[in-house]
Design a protein around this motif. Sequence first.
Motif, PDB file in Angstrom:
ATOM      1  N   LEU A   1       0.966  -1.057   0.110  1.00 52.93           N
ATOM      2  CA  LEU A   1       0.200   0.078  -0.040  1.00 52.93           C
ATOM      3  C   LEU A   1       0.910   1.146  -0.166  1.00 52.93           C
ATOM      4  O   LEU A   1       1.899   1.365   0.752  1.00 52.93           O
ATOM      5  CB  LEU A   1      -0.939   0.009   1.050  1.00 52.93           C
ATOM      6  CG  LEU A   1      -1.997  -0.949   1.371  1.00 52.93           C
ATOM      7  CD1 LEU A   1      -2.580  -0.926   2.752  1.00 52.93           C
ATOM      8  CD2 LEU A   1      -2.873  -0.759   0.114  1.00 52.93           C
ATOM      9  N   SER A   2       0.544   2.309  -0.858  1.00 51.30           N
ATOM     10  CA  SER A   2       1.029   3.565  -0.758  1.00 51.30           C
ATOM     11  C   SER A   2       0.399   4.577  -0.049  1.00 51.30           C
ATOM     12  O   SER A   2       0.677   5.781   0.152  1.00 51.30           O
ATOM     13  CB  SER A   2       1.478   4.070  -2.157  1.00 51.30           C
ATOM     14  OG  SER A   2       0.318   4.299  -2.892  1.00 51.30           O
ATOM     15  N   LYS A   3      -1.024   4.332   0.021  1.00 56.80           N
ATOM     16  CA  LYS A   3      -2.034   4.976   0.789  1.00 56.80           C
ATOM     17  C   LYS A   3      -2.854   4.082   1.568  1.00 56.80           C
ATOM     18  O   LYS A   3      -3.410   3.331   1.235  1.00 56.80           O
ATOM     19  CB  LYS A   3      -2.597   5.980  -0.200  1.00 56.80           C
ATOM     20  CG  LYS A   3      -3.462   7.031   0.628  1.00 56.80           C
ATOM     21  CD  LYS A   3      -4.334   8.048  -0.364  1.00 56.80           C
ATOM     22  CE  LYS A   3      -5.146   8.902   0.128  1.00 56.80           C
ATOM     23  NZ  LYS A   3      -5.639   9.865  -0.574  1.00 56.80           N
ATOM     24  N   PHE A   4      -3.168   4.388   2.908  1.00 59.83           N
ATOM     25  CA  PHE A   4      -3.890   3.922   3.586  1.00 59.83           C
ATOM     26  C   PHE A   4      -4.920   5.070   4.332  1.00 59.83           C
ATOM     27  O   PHE A   4      -4.451   5.792   4.944  1.00 59.83           O
ATOM     28  CB  PHE A   4      -3.313   3.027   4.799  1.00 59.83           C
ATOM     29  CG  PHE A   4      -4.268   2.246   5.352  1.00 59.83           C
ATOM     30  CD1 PHE A   4      -5.643   1.822   4.994  1.00 59.83           C
ATOM     31  CD2 PHE A   4      -3.790   1.505   6.531  1.00 59.83           C
ATOM     32  CE1 PHE A   4      -6.406   1.032   5.908  1.00 59.83           C
ATOM     33  CE2 PHE A   4      -4.657   0.475   7.342  1.00 59.83           C
ATOM     34  CZ  PHE A   4      -5.932   0.439   6.721  1.00 59.83           C
ATOM     35  N   ASP A   5      -6.295   5.183   4.082  1.00 58.25           N
ATOM     36  CA  ASP A   5      -6.959   6.155   4.614  1.00 58.25           C
ATOM     37  C   ASP A   5      -8.115   5.558   5.635  1.00 58.25           C
ATOM     38  O   ASP A   5      -8.975   4.741   5.240  1.00 58.25           O
ATOM     39  CB  ASP A   5      -7.945   7.009   3.831  1.00 58.25           C
ATOM     40  CG  ASP A   5      -8.398   8.100   4.291  1.00 58.25           C
ATOM     41  OD1 ASP A   5      -8.731   8.017   5.358  1.00 58.25           O
ATOM     42  OD2 ASP A   5      -9.097   8.952   3.290  1.00 58.25           O
ATOM     43  N   ILE A   6      -7.916   5.698   6.976  1.00 61.70           N
ATOM     44  CA  ILE A   6      -8.613   4.975   7.928  1.00 61.70           C
ATOM     45  C   ILE A   6      -9.641   6.140   8.627  1.00 61.70           C
ATOM     46  O   ILE A   6      -9.907   5.774   9.977  1.00 61.70           O
ATOM     47  CB  ILE A   6      -8.041   4.293   8.928  1.00 61.70           C
ATOM     48  CG1 ILE A   6      -6.793   4.960   9.774  1.00 61.70           C
ATOM     49  CG2 ILE A   6      -7.185   3.086   8.531  1.00 61.70           C
ATOM     50  CD1 ILE A   6      -6.499   4.495  10.934  1.00 61.70           C
ATOM     51  N   SER A   7      -9.910   7.104   8.127  1.00 62.36           N
ATOM     52  CA  SER A   7     -10.465   8.275   8.928  1.00 62.36           C
ATOM     53  C   SER A   7     -11.746   7.859   9.372  1.00 62.36           C
ATOM     54  O   SER A   7     -12.510   7.021   8.770  1.00 62.36           O
ATOM     55  CB  SER A   7     -10.838   9.320   7.721  1.00 62.36           C
ATOM     56  OG  SER A   7      -9.444  10.168   7.256  1.00 62.36           O
TER      57      SER A   7
END
Length: 340
Positions: free
Chosen positions: A56-62
């Motif tokens: 993964l180059s981006k992980f968004d857990i907002s």
Amino acid sequence: MVISVIDISQNSMDEEAFDVLGDLLSNYEVDQLIAKNCQLTKAKLDALGSHSGLKLSKFDISENPMNEKGFNALGSLLTANNEVIDLVIQNCQLTKEKLDALGSHSGLKICTLDIRSITGMPFDLFLAISKFATESEVEELLMDPWKKFKATKDQIMELSKWKVCGKLDVLNVSDNKDLGTSGFSEVGLVVTKYQVKALMARNCNLTAERMKAFKENTRNAKLEILDIGWNNKLGTSGFGEVGSVVSKCQVKELDASHCNLTAEGIRSFKENTSNAKIDSLNLNWNKVSKLGDKELSAISEIVHQCQVKKLYMRYCYFNDDELKRFKALIADTGVKFDGF
């Protein structure tokens, strides 16, 4: 087959589903995972991270208000990930303890950390963010500016340690009489690193030496407001250093009220502000009786030279003749004058 982005936002899947997702991420070399408001837990993240080969180059857990165990599991997952990552954790009810759990994993490499939308941030969290961002070698930290903070000497020393920092709009060190020269040197670092817009340093036993130490560490700082009121030990050289700071940091509003301003101090300040542009200059409570015609003329020259828009000289005890002559000296500047 390569899948660029998977978005599972709003899906509160169970651990088994996250285990399947982890297999999918590994086999198809998924680049970005968006998992907003998925009721993430330690168990779900453990299931996701149990698969090797994540890239993964981006992980968004907002919008996932996990507990400390969840953030610890997130740290394990990110450490095993084979790419430097952009991490988005907006609206996750961050605390110092959660960030410490995330940062307890060595080897974390984060390119961009996005933690915007934190409300009511306490000092310990603000400090923990800088510590975590520095230790994780964050290249870009995205966070809303902290509006205002009144700092103690120990807190200033802690803030100055870290390389990667958030933004702080207003830093207030007023009434800290024990900062000393080394302390004001660190205040200069904090102003620079945290991109402080306004510094309040009233009643701090400021001296020429301390102002110089502050100036030397402000580097490329841009201060909109500098308040040094109620510091009556600056002396002639001290006001010269204040002038240098005003010029160097492009200060727009200077408050030097109740600073025991002298004729020599005015001249020293004027000499060091040749390229300054000041919107507001506050000289309240500095007695004109200590000055004289030449010094009042020097103040008028500062108004001309620095294109001062507002000049405050209330409680300066002008007599009628002095006030009349001074107003005549600044009449052609268009400055808004409030004094008596």
